[in-house]
Every structure is written in C-alpha cells, then in structure tokens.
Scaffold this motif. Structure first.
Motif, PDB file in Angstrom:
ATOM      1  N   ASN A 163      26.881  -6.047 -21.749  1.00  0.00           N
ATOM      2  CA  ASN A 163      26.897  -7.006 -22.861  1.00  0.00           C
ATOM      3  C   ASN A 163      25.510  -7.181 -23.464  1.00  0.00           C
ATOM      4  N   LEU A 164      24.488  -7.227 -22.595  1.00  0.00           N
ATOM      5  CA  LEU A 164      23.116  -7.407 -23.104  1.00  0.00           C
ATOM      6  C   LEU A 164      22.683  -6.224 -23.945  1.00  0.00           C
ATOM      7  N   LEU A 165      23.126  -5.025 -23.527  1.00  0.00           N
ATOM      8  CA  LEU A 165      22.778  -3.822 -24.261  1.00  0.00           C
ATOM      9  C   LEU A 165      23.411  -3.850 -25.651  1.00  0.00           C
ATOM     10  N   GLU A 166      24.676  -4.320 -25.692  1.00  0.00           N
ATOM     11  CA  GLU A 166      25.384  -4.332 -26.977  1.00  0.00           C
ATOM     12  C   GLU A 166      24.847  -5.410 -27.910  1.00  0.00           C
ATOM     13  N   SER A 167      24.609  -6.621 -27.397  1.00  0.00           N
ATOM     14  CA  SER A 167      24.143  -7.705 -28.284  1.00  0.00           C
ATOM     15  C   SER A 167      23.145  -8.599 -27.548  1.00  0.00           C
ATOM     16  N   PRO A 168      21.874  -8.114 -27.493  1.00  0.00           N
ATOM     17  CA  PRO A 168      20.867  -8.881 -26.737  1.00  0.00           C
ATOM     18  C   PRO A 168      20.633 -10.289 -27.279  1.00  0.00           C
ATOM     19  N   ASP A 169      20.883 -10.513 -28.571  1.00  0.00           N
ATOM     20  CA  ASP A 169      20.637 -11.850 -29.122  1.00  0.00           C
ATOM     21  C   ASP A 169      21.569 -12.903 -28.527  1.00  0.00           C
ATOM     22  N   ASN A 170      22.731 -12.456 -28.050  1.00  0.00           N
ATOM     23  CA  ASN A 170      23.681 -13.427 -27.483  1.00  0.00           C
ATOM     24  C   ASN A 170      23.476 -13.615 -25.982  1.00  0.00           C
ATOM     25  N   PHE A 171      22.219 -13.448 -25.516  1.00  0.00           N
ATOM     26  CA  PHE A 171      22.003 -13.425 -24.065  1.00  0.00           C
ATOM     27  C   PHE A 171      22.491 -14.692 -23.371  1.00  0.00           C
ATOM     28  N   SER A 172      22.333 -15.846 -24.062  1.00  0.00           N
ATOM     29  CA  SER A 172      22.708 -17.110 -23.406  1.00  0.00           C
ATOM     30  C   SER A 172      24.223 -17.110 -23.135  1.00  0.00           C
ATOM     31  N   GLN A 173      24.975 -16.652 -24.149  1.00  0.00           N
ATOM     32  CA  GLN A 173      26.429 -16.558 -24.015  1.00  0.00           C
ATOM     33  C   GLN A 173      26.800 -15.583 -22.886  1.00  0.00           C
ATOM     34  N   HIS A 174      26.083 -14.459 -22.823  1.00  0.00           N
ATOM     35  CA  HIS A 174      26.406 -13.449 -21.807  1.00  0.00           C
ATOM     36  C   HIS A 174      26.139 -13.973 -20.397  1.00  0.00           C
ATOM     37  N   LEU A 175      25.054 -14.769 -20.257  1.00  0.00           N
ATOM     38  CA  LEU A 175      24.751 -15.312 -18.923  1.00  0.00           C
ATOM     39  C   LEU A 175      25.845 -16.289 -18.494  1.00  0.00           C
ATOM     40  N   LYS A 176      26.288 -17.103 -19.458  1.00  0.00           N
ATOM     41  CA  LYS A 176      27.368 -18.050 -19.152  1.00  0.00           C
ATOM     42  C   LYS A 176      28.617 -17.280 -18.754  1.00  0.00           C
ATOM     43  N   HIS A 177      28.879 -16.209 -19.504  1.00  0.00           N
ATOM     44  CA  HIS A 177      30.059 -15.418 -19.226  1.00  0.00           C
ATOM     45  C   HIS A 177      29.981 -14.818 -17.824  1.00  0.00           C
ATOM     46  N   MET A 178      28.781 -14.376 -17.440  1.00  0.00           N
ATOM     47  CA  MET A 178      28.640 -13.759 -16.126  1.00  0.00           C
ATOM     48  C   MET A 178      28.945 -14.769 -15.012  1.00  0.00           C
ATOM     49  N   THR A 179      28.368 -15.977 -15.124  1.00  0.00           N
ATOM     50  CA  THR A 179      28.618 -16.948 -14.041  1.00  0.00           C
ATOM     51  C   THR A 179      30.091 -17.345 -14.051  1.00  0.00           C
ATOM     52  N   GLY A 180      30.679 -17.483 -15.246  1.00  0.00           N
ATOM     53  CA  GLY A 180      32.116 -17.801 -15.332  1.00  0.00           C
ATOM     54  C   GLY A 180      32.942 -16.736 -14.627  1.00  0.00           C
ATOM     55  N   GLN A 181      32.576 -15.459 -14.863  1.00  0.00           N
ATOM     56  CA  GLN A 181      33.300 -14.341 -14.260  1.00  0.00           C
ATOM     57  C   GLN A 181      33.195 -14.384 -12.723  1.00  0.00           C
ATOM     58  N   VAL A 182      31.974 -14.574 -12.209  1.00  0.00           N
ATOM     59  CA  VAL A 182      31.799 -14.593 -10.749  1.00  0.00           C
ATOM     60  C   VAL A 182      32.614 -15.736 -10.149  1.00  0.00           C
ATOM     61  N   ILE A 183      32.457 -16.905 -10.738  1.00  0.00           N
ATOM     62  CA  ILE A 183      33.043 -18.098 -10.156  1.00  0.00           C
ATOM     63  C   ILE A 183      34.563 -18.054 -10.213  1.00  0.00           C
ATOM     64  N   LEU A 184      35.127 -17.661 -11.357  1.00  0.00           N
ATOM     65  CA  LEU A 184      36.592 -17.640 -11.451  1.00  0.00           C
ATOM     66  C   LEU A 184      37.192 -16.568 -10.559  1.00  0.00           C
ATOM     67  N   SER A 185      36.467 -15.464 -10.367  1.00  0.00           N
ATOM     68  CA  SER A 185      37.027 -14.447  -9.478  1.00  0.00           C
ATOM     69  C   SER A 185      36.924 -14.898  -8.018  1.00  0.00           C
ATOM     70  N   ILE A 186      35.837 -15.588  -7.647  1.00  0.00           N
ATOM     71  CA  ILE A 186      35.742 -16.083  -6.266  1.00  0.00           C
ATOM     72  C   ILE A 186      36.806 -17.167  -6.034  1.00  0.00           C
ATOM     73  N   ALA A 187      36.895 -18.109  -6.967  1.00  0.00           N
ATOM     74  CA  ALA A 187      37.771 -19.267  -6.742  1.00  0.00           C
ATOM     75  C   ALA A 187      39.251 -18.898  -6.854  1.00  0.00           C
ATOM     76  N   TYR A 188      39.606 -18.081  -7.877  1.00  0.00           N
ATOM     77  CA  TYR A 188      41.037 -17.854  -8.145  1.00  0.00           C
ATOM     78  C   TYR A 188      41.428 -16.378  -8.247  1.00  0.00           C
ATOM     79  N   GLY A 189      40.473 -15.471  -8.131  1.00  0.00           N
ATOM     80  CA  GLY A 189      40.808 -14.056  -8.326  1.00  0.00           C
ATOM     81  C   GLY A 189      41.131 -13.748  -9.782  1.00  0.00           C
ATOM     82  N   ILE A 190      40.656 -14.591 -10.698  1.00  0.00           N
ATOM     83  CA  ILE A 190      40.967 -14.389 -12.128  1.00  0.00           C
ATOM     84  C   ILE A 190      39.879 -13.550 -12.788  1.00  0.00           C
TER      85      ILE A 190
END
Ligand code: HEM
Length: 468
Positions: A163-190
C-alpha cells in the motif's frame, strides 16, 4: 437499654474517628500545586491541551516530583518522576490499582448483561469482575501465546508495504489499516477489505464517540455533579447523556456482528483460528451466562484497542538491514540493535498514552510527608518522565543513539503503564511495532512533509495520535 448504649457508643466512636481524620488531614500537607481558589479549587488551571507539558512545568517550578490539584473537591495527583510512579503504582499497587469512574464514560459502561462498553475491563474498578476478565485476557495475550500471532502480523506488514508503494501520501490510512488487519484477524479471524472495510469503519465510529463524549467540556463537571444526569436534555451539561445514548447501538453492533460471524463460520466449518473461535469452542452445556458474555468481551476489547494503536514514525534513515535482498522477519529480531534503539526512541519521544490511563488510590497514603487522600485520581505523566532532561539530554530531539551507549537510560517500558493494571497487549503491541518499523525502514526512505506541514502534531486525548 444495652442496645441503646451500644448505638450511642458506636456513634461517638465514628464521630471521634472522623474528627481525628479531619484534624490529621488539616496538619498534613498535600503535594505542591497551583494556588487553589475557593469552591472551584484549580478548575481554571486545568489545561485543555497537552496537559502533560503543563503538569511537568508544575513540578519543574516547585522542585517536587509530584503535583496536586483540587478540581471542585476532587483531588488529582500527577506523578512527574519515574521514582514516584514506581514507588506508588508498582510498590504500593495493592492500593493504587483502582480506576476513577468517569461519569461520561460510564454512560457507555452499561451493567452486565447489557454490553455497551462494559466489555472494556481497562476501565473497570479494581475488583472481582475486572480480575476475572484480566485473567481471561491473559490466556490469549501472555508473552508465549502472543508469538502465535506472528504470521498474521507479517501478512499485514507485507500488505502495508504494498500500500505504501502504491500511495505513500496515504501512509496514515495505511498504518491504521495494518493495525485493523492484525487485530481483526487475531480477534475474529476476519480478513479486512483493502478499502472501506465495514468493521474498521465501525471501530473508528466508536472511538470517535468515546472521544466526542469524553472531550465534551461538560464531561468533567458531570463527574463532580452526577445529578446533572437526571436533568432534562435542555439543561446545561445534561446533553452529554443524550449524546452518549445515541452511540450505544453502534457500540453494541461492534461487538455483536463479528462475534455472530465467527459463530456462523464455526457452524459451517469454515472458521479460521482466532481468539473468539477458541473461546466459543471452549463453551459447554453448563457454561454460565458470564462465561458466554466473556467470549464477546475479550475479542471486543482487542478490536477496540487495535483500532487505536497507530504506529509512530521513525524519523531516521537506516540502510536496509538485510542487504536489500529480502524483507526482515522475526528470526532477525536479535540482529538489529539500531532498530531496537529507534523503536525505544519512538515510544519515548511521543508516548501513545502520554498520561497513561488514570489510576485511583483506595486509601489515604503518604509520599515524602505529603498526603495523598483516598479517592484521588492518579495521573502518571509518562510523557514528562520520558522528557526528563537529566535522563534524556535534549529530550525533544529524536535521537536513537541515546540508547546505544554503554550505560543507557532505563527502558521506556513504562509507556505500557504500571503494576497490576499494566497493559496486557504489550507483547503483541511490541511485535506489531517491531515488524512494521523494521519493514518500512528496510523498504522506504521516510522524509519530513515539505508542503503544508501540520500546525498541530498530536491530539490531546487519552490516546494521543497524529492530529492530521
Ligand atoms: C503501542 C501500543 C500500546 C500502548 C502504548 C498501550 C499502553 C497502555 C497503557 C498506558 C495502559 C494503562 C496501564 C495502567 O493503567 O497503568 C494500557 C492498558 C491496557 N492495554 Fe494497552 N497499549 C497498547 C496496545 C495494546 C493492545 C494491542 C492491546 C490488546 C491486544 C492492549 C490491551 C490493554 C489492556 C487489556 C489494558 C487494560 C489493563 C487493565 O486495566 O487491567 N493494549 N495500555
């Protein structure tokens, strides 16, 4: 007659005890702090932004490492040194592990069996219910079990890099997305959608609700005057209650929907391993209502915190530590002393929770001949401690090398809090931060923003994150 005598004796005894306590308190000094005004005390001294900077100044001015303020009769004690925080919150944690009950926040904390934010044991008072939930949480997030989540963390990091490679300006959004991804997969496998994921959106709405309600200027007054809650909505201050109740259905859906999805997947035999799935599978015929409720509460907490945990940006450039031929992974952990120093500096330079989460002391206590009255709110000024110029010369400078000297400063472990209430996600959080930072540093060059740099760097809530 004997009973009457006994009653009179009891009243006399209680009155004498109360008088003694009052007299004793009159002779005992509170820790130093700004001058108090009659009735309102220090209400007007309370900073509305970046409180941690003002609180540190109070101690710098008085020369004493803790400060006291009285806001309309409520005592607040700010711990501005590592020594004071360690002495009180660690060594005396048996009486310092309660939480103040913020009325505005309690509007979400509906009692069991309703959910609201009641699943959030981080805000519960010290007691049996908190203890049970903390124990249940521990089984999924202790140091050993936390390592099981490494493959999920690496998957999310690799997606972050794409994501950073594709749109580095949206880094804040990408970081949020990353933590969301880790957390939802750990908590619910989503598996979170790359863009516009409904689960991430709901968690962000809930966090916004908490921030809107708790930053309402009336929220603090509600704590002093809870009777405002019984007033009609047009009455000044009473509107917070109506504002909060508006959000409750969203909070409930945040907990119910992913839980229902895991149950359905288990029934269909398509569930992937997750904390929620493991907990649901452990239920049996005789499980109590509270055990069933806990299968929602624990993953729910992870879901909420995850949406909150934003990585801090390292402002240092380092060469790729793998010679540029592959991406680093957890097997490299011991080989990157410089990256470790960068991570320590990131945690120190702007702690995610600059004032921790407030504790509450349950009994009168003394600190170096100063009284800390029972019921006081205790704020560890973690930012202040991490900016102590004796331990950290030039504290505002981002300087990882300070950790690489033969006699380095104490580890910034306190950014995860203290004693019996210490952060339970610290093992997972450290691994996510490590994997994120090491991979971003290995793949990208981070440069300061040139055009339109943000006027305000960080927000001022319990969790302080980028303000832009
Ligand atoms: C950089 C990331 C994080 C930081 C800096 C952080 C920091 C903190 C702090 C300062 C506290 C309050 C401790 C105290 O009262 O003294 C806390 C509590 C807590 N944190 Fe974290 N946290 C982070 C991530 C996480 C994650 C990812 C999870 C879940 C997986 C988590 C779970 C908890 C829990 C359950 C509590 C409440 C403990 C209690 O009240 O008994 N944290 N955290």
């Amino acid at each position: 007659m004997v009973e009457l005598f006994g009653l009179a004796f009891a009243i006399l005894f209680i009155s004498l005890s109360l008088i003694t306590i009052r007299l004793r308190r009159r002779h005992q000094k509170y820790p130093p702090g700004p001058r108090r005004l009659p009735l309102i005390g220090n209400l007007l001294d309370m900073p509305s932004k970046e409180g941690w900077v003002t609180y540190k100044k109070w101690s710098d001015q008085s020369g004493f490492d803790i400060a006291h303020v009285d806001v309309m009769g409520s005592h607040i004690i700010i711990l501005n040194s590592a020594k004071a925080a360690n002495e009180l919150l660690e060594k005396r944690s048996s009486i310092y592990s309660d939480r103040p009950q913020f009325t505005a926040f309690q509007l979400f904390l509906l009692d069991f069996p309703s959910m609201g934010l009641g699943f959030n044991h981080g805000m519960l008072p010290y007691g049996e219910r908190w203890r049970r939930l903390r124990r249940a949480f521990h089984t999924h997030f202790d140091a050993t079990t936390s390592k099981e989540y490494r493959p999920l963390e690496m998957q999310a990091v690799q997606r972050l890099l794409r994501n950073l490679l594709e749109s580095p300006d949206n880094f804040s959004q990408h970081l949020k997305h990353m933590t969301g991804q880790v957390i939802l997969s750990i908590a619910y496998g989503i598996n979170v959608r790359p863009e516009g994921d409904p689960y991430v959106a709901v968690a962000e709405t809930v966090l916004e609700a908490v921030s809107v309600v708790s930053s309402n200027p009336w929220a603090m007054l509600l704590d002093m005057m809870p009777w405002l809650l019984n007033m009609p909505s047009w009455f000044p201050g009473a509107s917070v209650k109506h504002e909060a109740s508006k959000w409750l259905p969203v909070v409930d859906s945040m907990i119910d929907n992913p839980h229902a999805e895991v149950k359905a997947a288990l029934a269909a035999g398509t569930a992937t391993p997750s904390v929620a799935a493991k907990m649901i599978l452990q239920l049996h015929e005789n499980s109590t209502e509270e055990e069933i409720w806990t299968t929602k509460a624990i993953p729910g907490f992870v879901y909420l915190v995850g949406a909150d945990t934003v990585q801090r940006k390292a402002q240092a450039e380092i060469d790729s530590v793998t010679g540029g031929s592959r991406l680093p992974d957890f097997s490299d952990m011991a080989s990157f002393p410089y990256v470790d120093a960068v991570i320590k500096e990131v945690l120190r330079w702007h702690p995610v929770a600059p004032l921790g989460i407030p504790h509450r002391v349950m009994e009168d206590d003394m600190y170096e001949e100063h009284l800390i009255p029972a019921g006081s709110t205790i704020l560890p000024n973690i930012w202040g401690m991490m900016h102590d110029s004796v331990l950290f010369p030039e504290p505002d400078r981002f300087y990882p090398e300070r950790w690489l000297v033969p006699d380095p400063p104490p580890s910034p472990q306190v950014v995860f809090g203290y004693g019996r209430r210490i952060c339970q996600g610290r093992f997972v959080a450290r691994e996510i931060i490590w994997a994120g930072i090491v991979n971003v540093l290995a793949s990208f060059e981070i440069k300061p923003v040139k055009d339109n740099p943000p006027k305000e760097m960080y927000t001022s809530g319990i969790v302080s994150q980028e303000a832009w």
